[in-house]
Scaffold this motif. Structure first.
Motif, PDB file in Angstrom:
ATOM      1  N   PRO A 132      -2.602  53.069  61.761  1.00 49.08           N
ATOM      2  CA  PRO A 132      -2.736  53.536  60.532  1.00 49.08           C
ATOM      3  C   PRO A 132      -2.776  52.573  59.541  1.00 49.08           C
ATOM      4  O   PRO A 132      -1.537  51.882  59.282  1.00 49.08           O
ATOM      5  N   ASN A 133      -3.634  52.411  58.449  1.00 47.68           N
ATOM      6  CA  ASN A 133      -3.673  51.462  57.628  1.00 47.68           C
ATOM      7  C   ASN A 133      -2.992  52.072  56.234  1.00 47.68           C
ATOM      8  O   ASN A 133      -3.499  52.773  55.436  1.00 47.68           O
ATOM      9  N   LEU A 134      -1.708  51.619  56.037  1.00 46.61           N
ATOM     10  CA  LEU A 134      -1.079  51.652  54.804  1.00 46.61           C
ATOM     11  C   LEU A 134      -1.036  50.497  53.798  1.00 46.61           C
ATOM     12  O   LEU A 134      -0.182  50.641  52.852  1.00 46.61           O
ATOM     13  N   SER A 135      -1.997  49.520  53.776  1.00 44.94           N
ATOM     14  CA  SER A 135      -1.864  48.605  52.925  1.00 44.94           C
ATOM     15  C   SER A 135      -2.285  48.769  51.645  1.00 44.94           C
ATOM     16  O   SER A 135      -2.114  47.959  50.704  1.00 44.94           O
ATOM     17  N   GLY A 136      -3.019  49.958  51.373  1.00 46.43           N
ATOM     18  CA  GLY A 136      -3.365  50.320  49.945  1.00 46.43           C
ATOM     19  C   GLY A 136      -2.256  51.003  49.212  1.00 46.43           C
ATOM     20  O   GLY A 136      -1.221  50.964  49.290  1.00 46.43           O
ATOM     21  N   THR A 137      -2.908  51.750  48.425  1.00 45.11           N
ATOM     22  CA  THR A 137      -2.009  52.615  47.693  1.00 45.11           C
ATOM     23  C   THR A 137      -1.717  53.990  48.501  1.00 45.11           C
ATOM     24  O   THR A 137      -2.518  54.536  48.836  1.00 45.11           O
ATOM     25  N   ASN A 138      -0.435  54.306  48.238  1.00 45.81           N
ATOM     26  CA  ASN A 138      -0.003  55.550  49.097  1.00 45.81           C
ATOM     27  C   ASN A 138       0.880  56.338  48.340  1.00 45.81           C
ATOM     28  O   ASN A 138       1.782  56.009  47.379  1.00 45.81           O
ATOM     29  N   SER A 139       0.652  57.820  48.789  1.00 47.74           N
ATOM     30  CA  SER A 139       1.626  58.745  47.966  1.00 47.74           C
ATOM     31  C   SER A 139       1.767  59.716  48.424  1.00 47.74           C
ATOM     32  O   SER A 139       0.908  60.099  49.656  1.00 47.74           O
ATOM     33  N   VAL A 140       2.775  60.694  48.432  1.00 47.05           N
ATOM     34  CA  VAL A 140       2.909  62.099  48.798  1.00 47.05           C
ATOM     35  C   VAL A 140       3.227  62.948  47.712  1.00 47.05           C
ATOM     36  O   VAL A 140       4.160  62.370  47.006  1.00 47.05           O
ATOM     37  N   ALA A 141       2.789  64.048  47.563  1.00 48.85           N
ATOM     38  CA  ALA A 141       3.187  65.149  46.389  1.00 48.85           C
ATOM     39  C   ALA A 141       3.171  66.412  47.174  1.00 48.85           C
ATOM     40  O   ALA A 141       2.387  66.939  47.925  1.00 48.85           O
ATOM     41  N   VAL A 142       4.443  67.085  46.530  1.00 51.10           N
ATOM     42  CA  VAL A 142       4.534  68.662  46.994  1.00 51.10           C
ATOM     43  C   VAL A 142       3.969  69.260  45.775  1.00 51.10           C
ATOM     44  O   VAL A 142       4.438  69.230  44.653  1.00 51.10           O
ATOM     45  N   THR A 143       3.033  70.351  46.171  1.00 49.60           N
ATOM     46  CA  THR A 143       2.552  70.988  44.914  1.00 49.60           C
ATOM     47  C   THR A 143       3.648  71.957  44.420  1.00 49.60           C
ATOM     48  O   THR A 143       4.518  72.767  45.213  1.00 49.60           O
ATOM     49  N   GLU A 144       3.706  71.996  42.950  1.00 47.22           N
ATOM     50  CA  GLU A 144       4.601  72.876  42.407  1.00 47.22           C
ATOM     51  C   GLU A 144       3.825  73.405  41.307  1.00 47.22           C
ATOM     52  O   GLU A 144       3.005  73.227  40.971  1.00 47.22           O
ATOM     53  N   PRO A 145       4.330  74.803  40.813  1.00 46.93           N
ATOM     54  CA  PRO A 145       5.806  75.451  41.118  1.00 46.93           C
ATOM     55  C   PRO A 145       5.588  75.783  42.560  1.00 46.93           C
ATOM     56  O   PRO A 145       4.725  76.172  43.287  1.00 46.93           O
ATOM     57  N   LEU A 146       6.871  75.693  43.002  1.00 49.85           N
ATOM     58  CA  LEU A 146       7.210  76.186  44.387  1.00 49.85           C
ATOM     59  C   LEU A 146       8.493  77.023  44.373  1.00 49.85           C
ATOM     60  O   LEU A 146       9.450  76.799  44.142  1.00 49.85           O
ATOM     61  N   CYS A 147       7.956  78.267  44.842  1.00 49.84           N
ATOM     62  CA  CYS A 147       9.045  79.387  44.529  1.00 49.84           C
ATOM     63  C   CYS A 147       9.963  79.676  45.969  1.00 49.84           C
ATOM     64  O   CYS A 147       9.362  79.329  46.976  1.00 49.84           O
ATOM     65  N   LEU A 148      10.971  79.777  45.830  1.00 52.22           N
ATOM     66  CA  LEU A 148      12.104  80.439  47.083  1.00 52.22           C
ATOM     67  C   LEU A 148      11.379  81.413  47.986  1.00 52.22           C
ATOM     68  O   LEU A 148      10.593  82.308  47.338  1.00 52.22           O
ATOM     69  N   GLY A 149      11.150  81.138  49.169  1.00 52.12           N
ATOM     70  CA  GLY A 149      10.501  82.093  50.066  1.00 52.12           C
ATOM     71  C   GLY A 149       8.926  81.709  50.134  1.00 52.12           C
ATOM     72  O   GLY A 149       8.150  82.500  51.128  1.00 52.12           O
ATOM     73  N   SER A 150       8.532  80.605  49.803  1.00 48.83           N
ATOM     74  CA  SER A 150       7.149  80.348  49.748  1.00 48.83           C
ATOM     75  C   SER A 150       7.110  78.802  50.499  1.00 48.83           C
ATOM     76  O   SER A 150       8.024  78.192  50.647  1.00 48.83           O
ATOM     77  N   ASN A 151       5.840  78.672  51.321  1.00 50.89           N
ATOM     78  CA  ASN A 151       5.685  77.409  52.159  1.00 50.89           C
ATOM     79  C   ASN A 151       5.297  76.365  50.761  1.00 50.89           C
ATOM     80  O   ASN A 151       4.868  76.650  50.065  1.00 50.89           O
ATOM     81  N   GLY A 152       5.635  75.004  51.443  1.00 50.76           N
ATOM     82  CA  GLY A 152       5.353  74.034  50.715  1.00 50.76           C
ATOM     83  C   GLY A 152       4.059  73.402  50.973  1.00 50.76           C
ATOM     84  O   GLY A 152       4.006  73.091  52.092  1.00 50.76           O
ATOM     85  N   THR A 153       3.278  73.118  50.300  1.00 51.59           N
ATOM     86  CA  THR A 153       2.154  72.384  50.405  1.00 51.59           C
ATOM     87  C   THR A 153       2.418  70.932  50.044  1.00 51.59           C
ATOM     88  O   THR A 153       2.597  70.453  48.672  1.00 51.59           O
ATOM     89  N   VAL A 154       2.026  69.916  51.351  1.00 48.70           N
ATOM     90  CA  VAL A 154       2.461  68.756  50.875  1.00 48.70           C
ATOM     91  C   VAL A 154       0.818  67.799  51.152  1.00 48.70           C
ATOM     92  O   VAL A 154       0.193  68.087  51.959  1.00 48.70           O
ATOM     93  N   THR A 155       0.610  66.941  50.165  1.00 41.82           N
ATOM     94  CA  THR A 155      -0.508  66.203  50.073  1.00 41.82           C
ATOM     95  C   THR A 155      -0.431  64.447  50.143  1.00 41.82           C
ATOM     96  O   THR A 155       0.740  64.183  49.296  1.00 41.82           O
ATOM     97  N   PHE A 156      -0.918  64.055  51.026  1.00 39.44           N
ATOM     98  CA  PHE A 156      -0.635  62.744  51.510  1.00 39.44           C
ATOM     99  C   PHE A 156      -1.821  62.075  51.173  1.00 39.44           C
ATOM    100  O   PHE A 156      -3.090  62.306  51.458  1.00 39.44           O
ATOM    101  N   ASN A 157      -1.680  60.849  50.405  1.00 45.48           N
ATOM    102  CA  ASN A 157      -2.782  60.010  49.897  1.00 45.48           C
ATOM    103  C   ASN A 157      -2.522  58.710  50.556  1.00 45.48           C
ATOM    104  O   ASN A 157      -1.481  58.062  50.216  1.00 45.48           O
ATOM    105  N   ALA A 158      -3.448  57.956  51.130  1.00 43.38           N
ATOM    106  CA  ALA A 158      -3.417  56.656  51.273  1.00 43.38           C
ATOM    107  C   ALA A 158      -4.866  55.710  51.379  1.00 43.38           C
ATOM    108  O   ALA A 158      -5.733  56.257  52.082  1.00 43.38           O
ATOM    109  N   SER A 159      -5.144  55.151  50.335  1.00 40.07           N
ATOM    110  CA  SER A 159      -6.316  54.530  50.008  1.00 40.07           C
ATOM    111  C   SER A 159      -7.061  53.907  50.968  1.00 40.07           C
ATOM    112  O   SER A 159      -8.328  53.675  51.082  1.00 40.07           O
ATOM    113  N   ALA A 160      -6.249  53.092  51.879  1.00 38.89           N
ATOM    114  CA  ALA A 160      -6.910  52.308  52.738  1.00 38.89           C
ATOM    115  C   ALA A 160      -7.164  53.030  54.276  1.00 38.89           C
ATOM    116  O   ALA A 160      -7.566  52.399  55.117  1.00 38.89           O
TER     117      ALA A 160
END
Length: 185
Positions: A68-96
């Motif tokens: 996997p090419n991680l040479s560019g801009t990379n980030s991860v973010a959990v969608t908020e608001p996130l309430c107790l009892g809910s699943n968390g949605t994670v978005t991963f970004n890797a430009s390359a």
């Protein structure tokens, strides 16, 4: 044969209890894709005697993949608001990163620490972006957390990269649901 081909490539190996291991020189497998190896004969270096094998009796198919090419801009973010009892949605970004199916190993620290790395398989990454879920069963305490991606791998080959610690992470808060008991309707 297949993505890589060569004829009469010799290699030496030692056998133990009927098993042997040998290396295929990198120059002989330069291409990405599925290849097939066939062993045609085995010789004894001490006696110079050899045995020709029945065609195809010792063979294997293997895949040469890419990391996997991680040479560019990379980030991860959990969608908020996130309430107790809910699943968390994670978005991963890797430009390359090229489109494909990947796996991730992540850890969570803070209010909901994970017990070691958490494996997520079969995340489809398209145009550098993929999403996966943190199950609500892993988010049982309110408070501040940090998710960190420890490794990214190509699922069909297992080719893995390990980002520099702390470089692909996000802080997020698991909040409490409002107490509505005793409210009048």
């Amino acid at each position: 044969s297949g993505a890589n081909s060569g004829t009469f490539v010799s290699s030496s190996m030692s056998f133990s209890s009927g098993f042997g291991v040998f290396n295929i020189p990198t120059a002989n497998i330069p291409n990405i894709g599925t290849s097939n190896i066939v062993i045609n004969s085995i010789s004894d270096s001490a006696s110079s005697c050899f045995s020709t094998l029945p065609v195809g009796s010792i063979s294997d198919t293997f895949v040469i993949g890419t990391f996997p090419n991680l040479s560019g801009t990379n980030s991860v973010a959990v969608t908020e608001p996130l309430c107790l009892g809910s699943n968390g949605t994670v978005t991963f970004n890797a430009s390359a990163m090229v489109d494909g199916v990947y796996g991730f190993i992540y850890v969570i620290t803070g209010a909901n620490p994970s017990a070691g790395g958490v494996l997520v398989n079969n995340v489809i990454v398209s145009s550098g972006t993929g999403t996966f879920t943190i199950p609500s069963s892993s988010l049982i305490n309110e408070g501040t957390n940090t998710i960190e991606i420890n490794s990214v791998f190509e699922t069909s080959t297992g080719c893995t990269v390990y980002p520099t610690p702390g470089t692909i992470s996000d802080s997020f808060v698991v909040g409490t649901l409002p107490n509505v008991s005793g409210s009048n309707s």
